[in-house]
Motif scaffolding. Structure first.
Motif, mmCIF file in Angstrom:
data_model
loop_
_atom_site.group_PDB
_atom_site.id
_atom_site.type_symbol
_atom_site.label_atom_id
_atom_site.label_comp_id
_atom_site.label_asym_id
_atom_site.label_seq_id
_atom_site.Cartn_x
_atom_site.Cartn_y
_atom_site.Cartn_z
ATOM 1 N N VAL A 8 49.738 39.027 53.160
ATOM 2 C CA VAL A 8 50.780 39.136 52.130
ATOM 3 C C VAL A 8 50.793 37.868 51.272
ATOM 4 N N THR A 9 50.582 36.713 51.931
ATOM 5 C CA THR A 9 50.540 35.459 51.178
ATOM 6 C C THR A 9 49.352 35.467 50.223
ATOM 7 N N ALA A 10 48.217 35.983 50.703
ATOM 8 C CA ALA A 10 47.027 36.038 49.850
ATOM 9 C C ALA A 10 47.316 36.879 48.615
ATOM 10 N N PHE A 11 48.192 37.869 48.801
ATOM 11 C CA PHE A 11 48.481 38.768 47.688
ATOM 12 C C PHE A 11 49.474 38.176 46.705
ATOM 13 N N PHE A 12 50.599 37.690 47.236
ATOM 14 C CA PHE A 12 51.669 37.229 46.344
ATOM 15 C C PHE A 12 51.614 35.732 46.072
ATOM 16 N N GLY A 13 50.640 35.056 46.697
ATOM 17 C CA GLY A 13 50.620 33.590 46.569
ATOM 18 C C GLY A 13 50.581 33.120 45.139
ATOM 19 N N THR A 14 49.786 33.815 44.297
ATOM 20 C CA THR A 14 49.651 33.313 42.932
ATOM 21 C C THR A 14 50.291 34.239 41.932
ATOM 22 N N GLY A 15 51.216 35.077 42.385
ATOM 23 C CA GLY A 15 51.848 35.951 41.416
ATOM 24 C C GLY A 15 51.705 37.357 41.904
ATOM 25 N N ASN A 16 52.479 38.247 41.278
ATOM 26 C CA ASN A 16 52.645 39.542 41.870
ATOM 27 C C ASN A 16 51.916 40.554 41.018
ATOM 28 N N ILE A 17 50.962 41.225 41.610
ATOM 29 C CA ILE A 17 50.219 42.213 40.832
ATOM 30 C C ILE A 17 51.078 43.467 40.691
ATOM 31 N N ALA A 18 52.200 43.501 41.415
ATOM 32 C CA ALA A 18 53.036 44.691 41.387
ATOM 33 C C ALA A 18 53.413 45.013 39.954
ATOM 34 N N SER A 19 53.558 43.973 39.098
ATOM 35 C CA SER A 19 53.770 44.344 37.715
ATOM 36 C C SER A 19 52.472 44.080 36.980
ATOM 37 N N VAL A 20 52.063 45.074 36.227
ATOM 38 C CA VAL A 20 50.819 45.007 35.466
ATOM 39 C C VAL A 20 50.885 43.769 34.599
ATOM 40 N N ASN A 21 52.141 43.358 34.397
ATOM 41 C CA ASN A 21 52.461 42.371 33.428
ATOM 42 C C ASN A 21 51.874 41.001 33.691
ATOM 43 N N SER A 22 51.596 40.665 34.970
ATOM 44 C CA SER A 22 51.105 39.312 35.195
ATOM 45 C C SER A 22 49.609 39.257 34.925
ATOM 46 N N PHE A 23 49.043 40.375 34.467
ATOM 47 C CA PHE A 23 47.619 40.373 34.142
ATOM 48 C C PHE A 23 47.408 39.695 32.798
ATOM 49 N N ASP A 24 46.547 38.692 32.797
ATOM 50 C CA ASP A 24 46.287 37.972 31.569
ATOM 51 C C ASP A 24 44.838 38.220 31.191
ATOM 52 N N PRO A 25 44.575 38.839 30.036
ATOM 53 C CA PRO A 25 43.179 39.149 29.694
ATOM 54 C C PRO A 25 42.298 37.902 29.703
ATOM 55 N N ALA A 26 42.894 36.728 29.508
ATOM 56 C CA ALA A 26 42.088 35.506 29.439
ATOM 57 C C ALA A 26 41.290 35.294 30.716
ATOM 58 N N SER A 27 41.765 35.863 31.848
ATOM 59 C CA SER A 27 41.062 35.580 33.103
ATOM 60 C C SER A 27 39.725 36.295 33.200
ATOM 61 N N VAL A 28 39.454 37.270 32.306
ATOM 62 C CA VAL A 28 38.136 37.923 32.385
ATOM 63 C C VAL A 28 37.238 37.540 31.212
ATOM 64 N N TYR A 29 37.677 36.569 30.400
ATOM 65 C CA TYR A 29 36.901 36.226 29.204
ATOM 66 C C TYR A 29 35.489 35.737 29.508
ATOM 67 N N CYS A 30 35.240 35.193 30.710
ATOM 68 C CA CYS A 30 33.874 34.753 31.018
ATOM 69 C C CYS A 30 32.938 35.957 31.144
ATOM 70 N N PHE A 31 33.506 37.128 31.416
ATOM 71 C CA PHE A 31 32.673 38.320 31.634
ATOM 72 C C PHE A 31 32.614 39.224 30.407
ATOM 73 N N LEU A 32 33.771 39.438 29.751
ATOM 74 C CA LEU A 32 33.756 40.285 28.558
ATOM 75 C C LEU A 32 35.002 40.025 27.726
ATOM 76 N N THR A 33 34.900 40.220 26.407
ATOM 77 C CA THR A 33 36.096 40.059 25.572
ATOM 78 C C THR A 33 36.448 41.349 24.842
ATOM 79 N N VAL A 34 35.515 42.307 24.808
ATOM 80 C CA VAL A 34 35.837 43.583 24.143
ATOM 81 C C VAL A 34 36.723 44.404 25.074
ATOM 82 N N PHE A 35 37.779 44.989 24.515
ATOM 83 C CA PHE A 35 38.758 45.690 25.351
ATOM 84 C C PHE A 35 38.117 46.859 26.096
ATOM 85 N N SER A 36 38.204 46.821 27.427
ATOM 86 C CA SER A 36 37.685 47.920 28.227
ATOM 87 C C SER A 36 38.541 47.985 29.481
ATOM 88 N N PRO A 37 39.550 48.875 29.483
ATOM 89 C CA PRO A 37 40.550 48.838 30.559
ATOM 90 C C PRO A 37 39.914 48.943 31.937
#
Length: 930
Positions: free
Chosen positions: A795-824
């Motif tokens: 549970v700590t591994a999951f919530f330690g850095t924020g809660n994925i329970a809301s889609v909202n904590s997803f920041d597109p910047a975290s995948v910029y090393c892999f792709l920048t074109v929108f692809s859900p």
């Protein structure tokens, strides 16, 4: 045991699927007749501008020098039209937002599972009811309204999906594309007679979907210069389109204009949850049939926006997002969309009282139609003596309402008619929800029965096979056949009842599931008797104390899903564990490091959720720190007894260090390049994907000695994690895995403390030979704590850095090393990978703990299963489908998380075994001896 695992998986899949059936099935019904206002409409055509991702405050607020953000639209608010705030619902995504605007209903949650591309449910929309609709914009949104339309009167013009690039120079060009194409469309119509006459028909809709603001908000945040510049460009574009359309129709005053947005956006550039910055969107309506600005001296709203925006003396008219669909329908005189649940906002209309009364009456009848269809559906599938109708809207009440309203309209008592219609609309909506949730209690109870039975059964299996509490006694066959027939009879009665009521097949699954589960429990009656006898022989205080500690532990876990800071409390208690149990006497250094790392890890749940403010230097620092640690470990390993047996192992280690260094470089250069608007460097992208692929293979090449293998797994996962990090979360796996290494050592100390084993040499411990069956011991009470630690760390591994329970904590910047074109899909998968990495670290450590403490993985896993099932039962009853939408979203995701945690832990267990025990041998050159 495979049978048991299969049964477990099946039961859990049923529990998981049940919540979508019980709480979130599609509310739509079909078979209503269209309702249209009998009076002529004020407008011939309607232009709808949807500025995707535009926040209300971004549009209405003034700049620092008191000039408006959007001068043209501000002028309309002050001189020509009506304005307000449109309140959206969660999930604040583009698809549900547009469905609410154009079809008038809030899309059911079941659509989330289908993605936002296709039509999961058939629905009617304003576009479908219009004579012609032309739309321009994004390929993600437009096609779904064209698909749902009957005939081919809805035309779409889209740009390519590749244009939606977060790393591009400027996303405002998406909006320029739309404006240019609309202009050229009108110009071409002058030379195309069929198009020209179609444009001059009545009941015409033009829809401009402007995605630039949303894309810029994701890429640069809503407070950025780019986002604000884009608003100015949209303002200018709207001004040009309006004047062009007016001149095209010779200023006939028969065009209505609406500008709104499908959802807002948080300050950190995401949307999806229920923060006010996401749910408050602007609404400006002007043109034919719309009220002029209404001056007021004072108006009361709970927020302070009017003062900030300097609009205190212009009447603000707030609506719910679904109310915009009936507003559009009434302006151009088309039937209200069949599934619409919006209430017509009369204050926007500039028309006779008679017209307003007739329109809202049509609206009420249209919603009542849905209620009638829903009621008749329920009535058909329920036995007449069991059916309890919705009292406030019985058949006689309905007729009464409609007669009264008709009478009021004939007597020209329009205000009374309007208030009566509003009451009727509210009652019909209540009734719709009443019939929608009709079977909920009954289904909920059967699932709960199944849950309790299953958990009891697992506890009995643990006691019977993994402890020496029960003396196995064979039951006589006569009793067991009687039992079997008894339960079979109960099952048949239940099935018969469901059959009479023609229930859907899923109901059979939910109601019949408890029968075999409880049959299995009752068969283990002797074990229950043994257990009771054993418990009675203990001191009452001991057994009650143990129970209380168990309950407290599970409640802490449940709470941590709602308040991350609970994890901090738990970790601080863990820090004191060696002291409480006197373990520190044996291993002072280990205990000290344990306490230190627990306290360090306890800081993470107190930090804000990830992705708010990127902090790239911190990621780079983490990369360097990892390199430093791996150098130290290399040095200590080469000193120790088991020298690297060959150069191959050294090569693997060096290659892993190299990939950490490359990842660190890729993160820093990618973010610099994006800052300077140069897009994503191709070399970095290739490096990132190669690191991702190699990180799953490299650990399998390293030696299977305990610490070497675990460290190798850490380095590989760390290189991928660095690429997906944007801030402090990069440190999290490092601290977590540090704690895991110490945990393995602490568990060894605990074993000796309870006198369960002699001290094996951990450094020489080899995973490959660890699965010798004969060494397994029976369970001890301390193993319950061990399993609890595992669940807590997961549970700590999951919530330690924020809660994925809301889609909202997803920041597109975290995948910029892999792709920048929108692809859900790609972005989602990478995000899931980021969440899974800490999981894998914990699972591998747990695998090591199982093996070094000589327990079969099965027995510990069963305890973990019991803990997570009890948590799941909590969340099953905490699932909400009322209240703020954020609550609903989190309550679903909590339940789904805990349920999938169990299914997921089975997979993780397998993955951890693979990662720790398997070894790929590279082909070596053999020396030939002559």
């Amino acid at each position: 045991i495979p049978v048991f695992i299969l049964a477990g998986l099946l039961v859990h899949c049923v529990f998981l699927a049940s919540i979508f059936d019980i709480y979130f099935s599609s509310p739509l019904v079909h078979g209503m007749t269209p309702q249209q206002t009998p009076l002529p409409p004020p407008a011939k055509r309607l232009v709808l501008f949807v500025a995707d991702g535009l926040r209300a405050d971004s549009l209405y607020e003034l700049n620092s020098n008191d000039t408006p953000q959007a001068p043209y639209l501000r002028g309309i608010v002050e001189n020509n039209g009506s304005w307000g705030i449109s309140h959206t619902r969660v999930p604040t995504e583009s698809r549900p937002g547009h469905v609410a605007l154009i079809a008038g209903f809030y899309e059911d949650v079941s659509a989330v599972a289908k993605g936002w591309k296709e039509n999961p449910v058939e629905f009617d929309s304003v576009f479908n009811e219009s004579k012609y609709t032309w739309s321009w914009g994004s390929p993600d949104i437009l096609p779904m309204f064209a698909k749902g339309a009957t005939g081919d009167h809805v035309s779409t013009f889209c740009y390519t999906a590749e244009s939606e690039d977060f790393g591009a120079q400027d996303a405002a060009k998406l909006d320029m594309w739309v404006f240019d194409h609309v202009k050229s469309f009108f110009n071409s119509s002058r030379s195309n007679q069929t198009l020209f006459s179609a444009l001059n028909e009545e009941k015409v809709v033009l829809f401009l979907h402007l995605l630039g603001i949303d894309t810029n908000g994701h890429a640069h945040r809503p407070n950025s210069r780019e986002y604000k510049e884009n608003i100015k460009k949209v303002d200018k574009g709207v001004k040009e389109i309006v004047s062009m359309i007016d001149s095209f129709y010779g200023n006939d005053g028969k065009t209505a204009f609406i500008l709104t947005s499908d959802h807002g956006m948080t300050d950190w550039g995401s949307h999806g949850a229920g923060h006010p910055s996401e749910t408050l969107t602007p609404l400006i309506v002007w043109g034919a049939g719309v009220n002029y600005p209404q001056k007021v001296t004072s108006q009361f709203f709970e927020d302070n926006f009017l003062k900030e925006w300097k609009l205190e003396n212009l009447k603000r008219l707030d609506v719910n997002q679904a109310d915009i669909a009936p507003l559009m329908a009434s302006l151009i005189g088309v039937p209200f969309p069949l599934n619409s649940v919006g209430t017509l906002p009369l204050e926007y209309l500039n028309n006779s009282a008679h017209f307003k009364a007739e329109s809202i009456f049509t609206n009420a009848v249209q919603i009542l139609e849905q209620f009638k269809v829903k009621m008749s559906q329920k009535k058909e599938t329920t036995l007449s003596f069991l059916f309890t109708p919705f009292k406030p809207l019985s058949d006689s009440e309905q007729i009464n309402f409609l007669k009264k309203t008709r009478l009021y309209i004939q007597q020209q008592k329009y205000d009374e008619a309007v208030s009566l219609c509003k009451t009727l609309i509210n009652l019909a909506l209540e009734g719709l929800s009443y019939y929608h949730t009709y079977d909920r209690l009954f289904l909920g109870l059967s699932i709960a029965m199944g849950f309790v039975g299953w958990t009891t059964y697992v506890i009995l299996v643990i006691i019977k096979t993994h402890t020496n509490l029960s003396k196995t006694v064979q039951t006589n066959s006569k009793e067991s056949t009687l039992l079997f027939y008894g339960f079979a009879f109960v099952g048949m009665i239940i099935a018969f009842f469901l059959l009479i009521q023609t229930c859907p097949w899923t109901y059979y699954v939910y109601c019949l599931l408890p029968v075999p589960v409880w049959y299995a429990v009752v068969r283990e009656l002797p074990v229950i008797q043994d257990l009771a006898a054993n418990l009675l022989s203990l001191h009452i205080s001991q057994s009650i104390g143990f129970l209380l500690v168990c309950i407290l532990g599970i409640e802490i876990l449940v709470f941590s899903f709602f308040y991350r800071s609970t994890l901090t409390v738990g970790l601080l208690v863990f820090a004191g564990w060696p002291v409480i149990t006197q373990l520190w006497v044996q291993a002072k250094a280990t205990a000290l490091i344990w306490t230190l790392l627990c306290v360090l890890l306890a800081i993470f749940p107190l930090m804000p959720v990830v992705g708010r403010e990127p902090n790239i230097p911190l990621v780079i620092a983490t990369g360097l720190l990892t390199l430093l640690i791996s150098c130290f470990s290399l040095a200590s390993l080469s000193k120790s007894k088991n020298k690297y047996r060959n150069n191959e192992d050294l090569k693997v280690h060096f290659y892993q260090m190299l990939s950490i260094a490359l990842s660190t470089y890729a993160v820093s250069s990618t973010h610099d390049s994006l800052k300077n608007k140069q897009g994503l460097p191709v070399l970095n992208q290739i490096m990132s994907w190669m690191t991702l692929v190699s990180s799953s293979v490299l650990p399998l090449l390293s030696p299977t000695f305990l610490f070497q293998r675990l460290f190798s797994i850490l380095l590989s996962l760390m290189s991928t994690y660095l690429l997906l990090s944007t801030g402090y979360e990069a440190l999290f796996p490092l601290v977590l895995s540090g704690l895991m290494f110490v945990w393995i050592n602490m568990e060894q100390a605990a074993l000796q403390h309870y006198g369960l084993s002699l001290k094996p040499k951990l450094a020489l411990f080899n995973f490959a030979y660890a699965t010798d069956i004969t060494q397994f011991r029976q369970l001890h009470l301390d193993d319950v704590r061990r399993s609890f630690f595992f669940v807590f760390f997961i549970v700590t591994a999951f919530f330690g850095t924020g809660n994925i329970a809301s889609v909202n904590s997803f920041d597109p910047a975290s995948v910029y090393c892999f792709l920048t074109v929108f692809s859900p899909f790609m972005m989602g998968s990478l995000l899931v990978l980021k969440v899974v990495i800490p999981f894998v670290l914990v699972s591998c450590a747990f695998e090591a703990v199982q093996v070094t403490t000589q327990l079969s993985s099965k027995s510990l896993f069963l305890i973990v299963l019991v803990i997570s099932d009890i948590m799941a039962l909590h969340f099953f009853f905490l699932v909400k489908d009322y209240g703020s939408w954020l609550d609903i979203g989190t309550s679903i995701s909590h339940y789904v998380l805990v349920m999938s945690l169990t299914i997921f832990m089975m997979l993780m267990n397998g993955l951890a075994q693979l990662l720790t025990t398997k070894r790929l041998e590279l082909p070596r050159r053999t020396k030939h001896h002559s």
